[in-house]
Write an enzyme that holds these catalytic residues in place. Structure first.
Site, PDB file in Angstrom:
ATOM      1  N   THR A   6       0.853  -1.178   0.000  1.00  8.28           N
ATOM      2  CA  THR A   6       0.000   0.000   0.000  1.00  8.28           C
ATOM      3  C   THR A   6       0.892   1.232   0.000  1.00  8.28           C
ATOM      4  O   THR A   6       1.978   1.196   0.556  1.00  8.28           O
ATOM      5  CB  THR A   6      -0.855   0.005   1.282  1.00  8.28           C
ATOM      6  OG1 THR A   6      -1.686  -1.138   1.260  1.00  8.28           O
ATOM      7  CG2 THR A   6      -1.697   1.235   1.401  1.00  8.28           C
ATOM      8  N   ALA A 164       2.888   5.093  -8.261  1.00  5.86           N
ATOM      9  CA  ALA A 164       2.134   4.092  -9.031  1.00  5.86           C
ATOM     10  C   ALA A 164       2.860   3.699 -10.318  1.00  5.86           C
ATOM     11  O   ALA A 164       2.716   2.566 -10.787  1.00  5.86           O
ATOM     12  CB  ALA A 164       0.738   4.620  -9.357  1.00  5.86           C
ATOM     13  N   CYS A 167       6.092   1.472  -8.475  1.00  6.77           N
ATOM     14  CA  CYS A 167       5.832   0.364  -7.550  1.00  6.77           C
ATOM     15  C   CYS A 167       4.705  -0.520  -8.086  1.00  6.77           C
ATOM     16  O   CYS A 167       3.596  -0.041  -8.314  1.00  6.77           O
ATOM     17  CB  CYS A 167       5.448   0.917  -6.179  1.00  6.77           C
ATOM     18  SG  CYS A 167       5.006  -0.359  -4.986  1.00  6.77           S
ATOM     19  N   THR A 170       1.302  -0.526  -6.145  1.00  9.35           N
ATOM     20  CA  THR A 170       0.598   0.744  -5.995  1.00  9.35           C
ATOM     21  C   THR A 170      -0.097   1.075  -7.309  1.00  9.35           C
ATOM     22  O   THR A 170       0.506   0.943  -8.367  1.00  9.35           O
ATOM     23  CB  THR A 170       1.603   1.867  -5.643  1.00  9.35           C
ATOM     24  OG1 THR A 170       2.289   1.522  -4.444  1.00  9.35           O
ATOM     25  CG2 THR A 170       0.901   3.204  -5.455  1.00  9.35           C
TER      26      THR A 170
END
Length: 180
Positions: A6, A164, A167, A170
């Protein structure tokens, strides 16, 4: 269910405090959900909180944190005191000790990271991030903070978009809450 990977970020700027998170939930190597909500407003919207870790553990910790904030007889909202009290319980309580999560909590004056190892960290800068994409979001946010024209919400959104892109845990479905 476990929120593995997260990314959550908290930023304060120009009287505004923002907590934002991506929406991806993974279980092992599978994306189960792309629009999860990992942040909450607590204490009648005066505190923002976000988490990385097990969903049920995070909900328990949100509830415990809110109890700590509300437990003051004088009614003053002191998230630092509540964070320290929660961290003590989290580390020493036989049941809470098993909870696996990290939390960011923020109000109009403070941003704090709370971990199950008993850490309560107040960042030097007015930005902090947790989770698998946390370092990417944090680095991007620090760079964006140099642009005085960007709001806290703009910076959080842009930083999470960069996380995002880098990763795999994400995504770019961002949920953002703001107070102030």
């Amino acid at each position: 269910m476990n929120f593995k990977g997260t990314t959550v970020i908290a930023i304060r700027r120009a009287g505004k405090t923002v907590v934002a998170a991506d929406g991806q939930v993974t279980f092992g190597y599978t994306v189960l959900k792309s629009n999860a909500v990992k942040i909450r407003k607590l204490v009648n919207g005066k505190i923002l909180a976000g988490f990385a870790g097990s969903t049920s553990d995070a909900i328990t910790l949100f509830e415990k944190f809110e109890e700590k904030v509300k437990s003051r007889e004088d009614g003053i909202i002191d998230i630092k005191r509540a964070a320290v009290d929660l961290a003590k319980d989290w580390r020493s309580d036989k049941i809470l000790h098993k909870l696996e999560a990290m939390m960011l909590v923020a109000d109009s004056d403070n941003i704090l990271l709370i971990s199950g190892t008993g850490d309560v960290v107040e960042p030097e800068e007015d930005v902090i991030s947790i989770g698998s994409g946390g370092n990417y979001a944090y680095s991007a946010a620090l760079a964006y903070m140099e642009n005085k024209k960007l709001s806290a919400a703009d910076i959080a959104f842009k930083a999470l978009k960069i996380a995002a892109r880098v990763c795999i845990y994400t995504n770019s479905n961002i949920v953002l809450e703001e107070i102030g």
